[in-house]
Structures are given as C-alpha cells and as structure tokens.
Design a protein around this motif. Structure first.
Motif, short mmCIF file in Angstrom:
data_model
loop_
_atom_site.label_atom_id
_atom_site.label_comp_id
_atom_site.label_asym_id
_atom_site.label_seq_id
_atom_site.Cartn_x
_atom_site.Cartn_y
_atom_site.Cartn_z
N ARG A 1 0.79 -1.06 -0.06
CA ARG A 1 0.04 -0.08 0.05
C ARG A 1 0.85 1.29 -0.07
NH1 ARG A 1 -5.40 -0.03 2.97
NH2 ARG A 1 -5.02 2.02 2.50
N GLU B 1 0.65 4.25 0.91
CA GLU B 1 0.62 5.04 2.10
C GLU B 1 1.60 4.41 3.02
OE1 GLU B 1 -3.19 6.57 3.05
OE2 GLU B 1 -2.43 7.47 5.03
N VAL B 2 1.45 3.06 3.01
CA VAL B 2 2.22 2.29 4.17
C VAL B 2 3.62 2.58 3.83
CG1 VAL B 2 3.02 0.21 5.24
CG2 VAL B 2 0.57 0.94 4.74
N HIS C 1 5.01 5.95 4.82
CA HIS C 1 5.08 6.17 6.17
C HIS C 1 6.51 5.48 6.69
CE1 HIS C 1 1.88 8.63 6.92
NE2 HIS C 1 0.98 7.69 6.63
N ALA C 2 6.75 4.38 5.96
CA ALA C 2 7.99 3.44 6.28
C ALA C 2 9.19 4.34 5.70
CB ALA C 2 7.91 2.15 5.51
N ASN D 1 9.83 7.02 8.07
CA ASN D 1 10.84 6.58 9.13
C ASN D 1 12.32 6.65 8.94
OD1 ASN D 1 8.87 6.27 11.01
ND2 ASN D 1 8.34 4.35 10.89
N ARG E 1 -6.23 13.56 0.50
CA ARG E 1 -7.13 13.33 1.68
C ARG E 1 -8.47 12.89 1.47
NH1 ARG E 1 -5.22 18.58 5.32
NH2 ARG E 1 -3.25 18.10 5.08
N LEU F 1 7.79 -5.16 3.74
CA LEU F 1 6.29 -4.82 3.75
C LEU F 1 5.46 -5.75 3.06
CD1 LEU F 1 6.37 -0.97 3.40
CD2 LEU F 1 6.03 -2.20 5.41
N GLN G 1 0.54 -9.13 3.93
CA GLN G 1 -0.54 -8.45 3.00
C GLN G 1 -1.79 -9.14 3.42
OE1 GLN G 1 0.29 -9.56 -1.22
NE2 GLN G 1 2.57 -9.04 -0.99
#
Lengths: 396, 378
Positions: free
Chosen positions: B301, B303-304, B307-308, B311, B325, B372, B376
């Motif tokens: 995904r 978005e994941v 964000h990863a 980090n 949004r 990642l 799933q």
C-alpha cells in the motif's frame, strides 16, 4: 439585584452522607472551568449552586458553555437574585427580568413560585398571582396562560429571592472523579470517544490508550486521537493519553496467527496492554466502544473470547446496546464526530482478514494465542515504551 | 533527510531567502500608495513581473499575479468560459487534470456548458486526433495540462495549441503549467492562458500567476479594486511576488543544467526496477518529465510505504497533495491502470537532489518493500 447563574444538579442531591463530597467536587470542577474565563464566585444554596461574577456584569454567553459541559450539571438557569424579598420589590425585579429577556413580548407566560422559607407572609400561589398580574398590567403584548405557556417565570424564595425564566439543559450524570477511574481503549473512530464520554458522564475519571502502528498508522491518525482526547477533556477536566507503540506486536500476530483469528488475538493483546497501563494508573475498569454485532469482532462470541484477556479488571462496554445512528447522534452532540470522520484512516486493513471469524471459541483462541511465545515480553516492552500525553490536565 | 516530494512543494532557495528577508525589512508599503514608498513597492513588483515575463518570453503586461496555481486555474477556466459564452457552449478538457481544473469544469457543466473530456492513453497522453474531432464551431475553450503532477507525462503542448488555433484562432487555449514552470521551456505563442505557481520552484506558497495573452478578455472572479487592471484586484502579495521573480530568474538561468541533474537522479532511482520484482513505472518512462517518477509496487500500500520511508527520513507522496485526503476521488493512476492505485508512490525531484540520495533511496526501498510485502491482507 444581581445577575446570577443557577446550577441544578439533580442526582447528587439524593446521595446520603457522601453528598457534600460529591457537591464539593462538582463545585471545584465548575470553579476550575470558570477560572479560565474570569473571576466568578460559586456558592451553595439549598440544592443549587449560584454563580455570580465578581466584576460588574455577567456575560452569560461566555459562562453558560463552560458550566453546561460540566458533568453532573442537570441544567443552568440565567436569572437575577435580590435580597429584598418584599412583594413590591419582587414584582419590579420580575418585570424587569421579563423585559430584558423578551424585549418584544409576544409570549404566553405563567409564574411559578417556590417558597422554602415558609415564614414568608404570602403563599406561593399568592406570590405567583400577584407578580403575574403585575407583569400583565405593565407590559404590552404578553398574555397569561397557565396551561399553554411559552415561558415559565420561576420565583424561588430561599435565603435570597431568585427569578429566572430559562432552563438550559446540561448532560446530567455525576461529577468527574466521583466514581473512580477507568481506562478507555481509544481508536480514532466514532465509537470509542462516545464510550469514553458515557463512562465519564457517570463520574469516572478517564485515561485513554491508543495503539500506534507506524508505518501502518500515520502521524495524522495519532493527532486525530489527540484532538479527540482534547475534545473529551472539556468534559473530563483533562485526560491522560497513553500512546502504545504496537507495530511489533501486530506483526508478530500476523506471522503466527491464521487470518480469520487475527483480529480477536490482536484485540486481546490490546486489552492486555491496556490492563497493564490501567493497573499502574489505578483504574477500576477498562472501557471499550463495542456495539454488539456491529462488526465480526463485536459479536457476543467475539466479546466473550476477548474478555478473558483482562485478568483482573472488568471491561465496560457502554455502547453495547446502541445502534450506529444512536452512537453518531451522541458523537455529534459532544463534538467528537467531526474529528472522528477525518479521512486519516489507519492503514491497518492489512491486519483485518478478508473473512474474519464471527463465532470464535474462547478456549481455542486462548490456545492459538500461545503460539506467540514471546507475546508477554512484546506487550511488556510496548507498555514500557509507551508515551504519555497530559491533555489539559491542571497542575493542582 | 532526502526530500523527494518537490512536486508537492519545494524548499526556499538560499537566494530567495536572502532577498525576501531583506525586502521584508526594507520594503513594505502598499504598491498602490501614491507616496514614494508605495512607488518603491510597485517598482519591485514590476521587476518581478518582468523577470517572469522574460523567462516565459511573454509580455510583462500579460502576467497577472494570483494566490497560486489553483486560483490561476479557476480564473482561467471560469473567467474564459464566462467571457466567451455568447460565442459557444463547448469547452474541452482532459482526464488526469489537477483537481483545480477538474472542479472548475464541473462548475461549467453545472452552468450549462458542454464539457468534453478527452481520454488519455496508458502513458497519459491525449490524442491530438481526438481533440481535433472534438473541436467544433461551438467550441470556446480548450484546457490541456502541460506536465502531469502525478506521473510526469508531458503533453505535446505546442502542437496541441497549434492544432486548436488552426481550427479557429478565437478558441481560447489554456494550459496548467504549474509542474512545467521553471523546469521545461514552453513556447507560449499559441497559448492564451497559462497557470504557474511559485512554490514549486523554491519561492513562497501563496503566490502564483496567470499569464493572459494581450487581447484576451476574461471575466474576473474577484471584485473590488483596480489592481492588476481589475482582473485580480486586491493588494498584491508583495514579498511573495518578489520571491517568485527571484526564483523564476534563478530556475530559468539553469534550466537545462537542472534538468540534466534531475535526470541523473531519476535514472539512478529507476534502478529499483532491476533490484525488485513487481515494480512498474507510471506514465512515459523515456519521455516523461525528469522531475517526476511515479512507481507502482505490487503487493504494497502506497501510504504504508510512504510512512515507512518517512521513518528512514525519506519523504515522498502517494499522489497529488491536493487530493490525498480524499480517497473516493479518482486519482490519475485510475485513468491509466486502476489495479496499480494501491501501491503507487511518487518521487519528485529538484536540482538540489543528488544521485547519491537516489542510490540510498534505492537501497532503503529494496529493504522496506521486501519487509512490507511479507504483510498482505489475507
């Protein structure tokens, strides 16, 4: 004559010997909220509180929103107090009050008198009739109607006389902290903030726990929970928010547990974390936002399978009997709804099975859970690494 | 920190920073004031306007400052359609436009205009033949974006503009050039209206411009003053405009060099395709803008992954910041291949980025995507 705000607080009045403790707590909460907006004086007056401004005038528009959100307050009434209780004075004060509140008239009214000082020379009915007549003769465009009235002018004869005509309802309930503390498991969703509110409404002090799973959840999702806590803190006079780093636990569950049982095991892990935090902060119970049957993990079977994860504390589910719409209605009323529907959903859907079990067996789940040998350690670590945010908690 | 989200916005360049700081101290008067302080401010705006005009090879009187690209697009589309409505009702747009264009056309549709939306092919190009077929005597406005903000596809904008003018010179041609400004040269000869923005080229947010060819009349959306000939009244955003002029000068002076540099970054980053299975490029891998690289990762995904990467101090985006949004809204990728939507990440560059950064990003991506993909939905 002085502007005052009368505060009614129903249920506390019947609480025997504890009454003064609960009353004092309520007064303290009100004072704390009013301190933010100015200097006010709060006194007890026979089953009522009376709020008056230390300054010249009372800005009701500013004061009422502060007081109305104090849990335990049943209603507030903006009105006037006068020391001189002779009927001539009461007449003119009442007339002036009606004239300020309804400057254009156009109302049907009645007068109702309560006389706690039975030595007063007139009976309640006589006072009502006298004042009612006086207003009728001295104001245009008003009529008396004792059955179908729009306005009930209240005259309360206590140590002083109080006159008011508007009753603004509060949330009722009990003052926060009068029933001990509870820890709520809070997501960014619609339900859990409402569950937190309802628990606080019955007098519980509230701490909240949020499970943070970066990169599957975002900073914005965390901010959403902080904003929800901020909103709730209006009612609870501050809230402690625990943010638990939960990614490792979540991934381990994914690795060890078959898809359809994942959510139940995950929720159990959350309960375990929350219970550890709750024990440290002195909570008497955990609170969850489940509504029976809303989703797979909220069937009675699922609730049963999740519940045993808490060893010592009961799990309260104040929304168990509510339909979604009822929950939404409360969320709207308390102002959490608009925050909850912000689109920053977490990306945890990866951890939600396509076909989750709806009737898990508690024994089986407990056995399956044992496959995660290091679960206790992971939970211990998550709890130790938890961040705490004090949201609007006063220093005193 | 590796910042690969330059299509959303850029940092402020050293030069812009120092110029704006100085001017904020020294120059503050209202450019419309009659005294000499006002005149000084007016002069700064004129200078900025000239810098932008000369970079775009247009006339300085054709530059109208706005609050940004969104306002420029709204003004161009709504203003042009309103002023030409008695000549016809047909307006033409394309798929994959920026929301500020798309929404403006929706408003036109509600107002009774006939909106034709041209398809794009798998790489995001419109078909000039289809456009020519759509042009009829009733057509008053065509809007085609120059560089797509999500996938970097560059339309043959000069050719398209010429085709429109061949049909009828009175049809107004607008291009949303927000992602092209300061990055790719564009011949404005047949372009009546061009939207540009300052914060994509290291100037300040809240400033942009609409280039309106001399002789083209549009209705203004904002009323209330004589500034900018009443087309865009309101006290000018003095410091924003000074910043835009400075940044524009800087970017255009180095335009070829910068493009070469980011091309190197993009090429390096593309090596991820050799390191990982299931990675595909959205848009036109060879001919697309070197400033934008849209990649889809199977089984991830977006978005994941975003964000990863965050980090690891690497900043990217999953698409247009203006629609990120709103999950229900169709994204550019949906027009090309909706199966890729979930796993798409946009890397967008600026001249400050280096091949070393891209190299590091490839290493991190390889590791993260590997991790990642283990998780799933099942």
């Amino acid at each position: 004559m002085k502007d005052v705000l009368l505060v009614k607080y129903g249920e506390i009045a019947i609480r025997g010997k504890n009454r003064y403790i609960v009353e004092n707590r309520l007064i303290k909460t009100i004072i704390r909220k009013l301190k933010k907006i100015g200097e006010y004086w709060v006194t007890k007056e026979q089953g009522r509180f009376v709020i008056e401004s230390l300054g010249e005038n009372m800005d009701f528009d500013e004061v009422i929103p502060q007081v109305i959100t104090v849990l335990g307050v049943v209603a507030v009434c903006p009105g006037v107090r006068t020391e001189d209780q002779c009927i001539e004075n009461l007449r003119s004060v009442a007339l002036e009050h009606i004239k300020t509140q309804y400057p254009n008239g156009g109302i049907k009214y009645k007068v109702d008198t309560k006389r706690s000082d039975k030595r007063y020379p007139l009976h309640s009915r006589e006072v009502s009739a006298d004042i009612g007549g006086y207003i009728l003769h001295n104001m245009e465009n008003v009529t008396v109607d004792v059955h179908n009235y729009d306005v009930k002018l209240m005259v309360e004869l206590r140590n002083s006389a109080y006159i008011y005509s508007k009753v603004i309802k509060g949330y009722g309930g009990l003052p926060v902290g009068s029933s001990g503390k509870a820890t709520v498991l809070m997501s960014g969703g619609i339900d859990s903030p409402v569950a937190a509110f309802l628990t606080a409404k019955r007098g519980a002090e509230i701490d909240a726990v949020y499970f943070d799973s970066p990169p599957y959840t975002s900073e914005r999702a965390k901010q959403k929970v902080k904003d929800l806590a901020e909103r709730l803190s209006d009612f609870t006079c501050g809230i402690k928010l625990y943010v638990v780093p939960f990614t490792d636990v979540q991934l381990e569950i994914y690795n060890r547990i078959q898809a359809e049982k994942m959510t139940i095991v995950l929720k159990r892990a959350m309960v375990k974390c929350a219970e550890k935090i709750a024990e440290k902060n002195g909570s008497m119970a955990l609170v969850m936002g489940d509504s029976i049957g809303q989703v797979a993990s909220q069937t009675l079977e699922s609730i049963n399978a999740i519940d045993s994860a808490a060893k010592d504390l009961p799990i309260l589910r104040p929304l168990c009997g509510n339909d979604k719409q009822e929950i939404i209605d409360i969320a709207r009323k308390i102002g959490t709804y608009d925050i909850s529907i912000r689109p920053y959903e977490d990306c945890c859907t990866i951890f939600v099975a396509k076909h989750p079990e709806t009737k898990p067996k508690r024994r089986i789940i407990e056995n399956v859970e044992k496959r995660i040998e290091n679960l206790d350690e992971l939970i211990e670590k998550a709890v130790n690494d938890t961040q705490v945010f004090n949201i609007n908690i006063d220093e005193d | 920190m590796i910042y690969f989200d330059n299509a959303s916005t850029t940092n402020i360049s050293e030069k812009v920073y120092s110029v704006v700081c100085d001017e904020m101290k020294n120059c503050f008067a209202n450019p419309s004031s009659l005294h000499k302080l006002g005149f000084e401010s007016e002069r700064k705006i004129t200078e900025a306007r000239e810098k932008i005009a000369s970079a775009l090879k247009v006339n300085a009187s054709e530059v109208y400052f706005t609050s940004g690209g969104t306002e420029a697009n709204n003004t161009a589309i709504l203003g042009a359609a309103e002023s030409r409505k008695r000549y016809g009702k047909r307006v033409i747009t394309m798929q994959t436009q920026h929301p500020s264009v798309e929404e403006s056309f929706k408003i036109l549709e509600e107002r009774g205009f006939e909106v034709i939306t041209l398809d794009v092919d798998k790489k995001g190009y419109v078909d000039i033949g289809q456009l020519e077929d759509a042009l009829n005597d009733d057509t008053i406005l065509v809007s085609i974006m120059s560089v797509n903000n999500e996938i970097g596809t560059m339309q043959k904008i000069e050719e398209i503009a010429a085709a429109v003018k061949r049909k009828d010179p009175k049809i107004l041609f607008h291009t949303d050039n927000v992602q092209g400004f300061g990055k790719h040269r564009i011949n404005a000869k047949n372009i009546d209206l061009m939207s540009i923005s300052a914060h994509k080229i290291h100037a300040l947010k809240g400033t942009g411009a609409l280039i309106i060819k001399n002789g083209v009349r549009i209705e203004s959306l904002i009323h209330g003053g004589e500034q900018q000939r009443g087309i865009r009244p309101g006290t000018e955003n003095l410091h924003g405009i000074i910043a835009m002029g400075t940044a524009s000068e800087e970017c255009f002076a180095n335009i070829e060099e910068n493009a070469l540099n980011v091309k190197g970054v993009k090429t390096k980053l593309l090596e991820i395709k050799d390191r990982l299975e299931g990675v595909s490029v959205n848009g036109d891998e060879e001919e697309g803008s070197p400033y934008i690289l849209s990649l889809s990762f199977e089984g991830i995904r977006g978005e994941v992954l975003l964000h990863a990467l965050e980090n690891e101090d690497i900043f990217v985006s999953t698409g247009s910041a203006c629609s990120s949004r709103n999950k229900k809204k169709k994204s550019v990728i949906d027009y090309l291949d909706s199966s890729k939507r979930e796993g798409t990440v946009r890397f967008s560059f600026c001249a400050d980025n280096t091949a070393q950064e891209a190299e590091k990003c490839v290493d991190v991506l390889e590791r993260l995507v590997g991790e990642l993909r283990k998780y799933q939905r099942r």
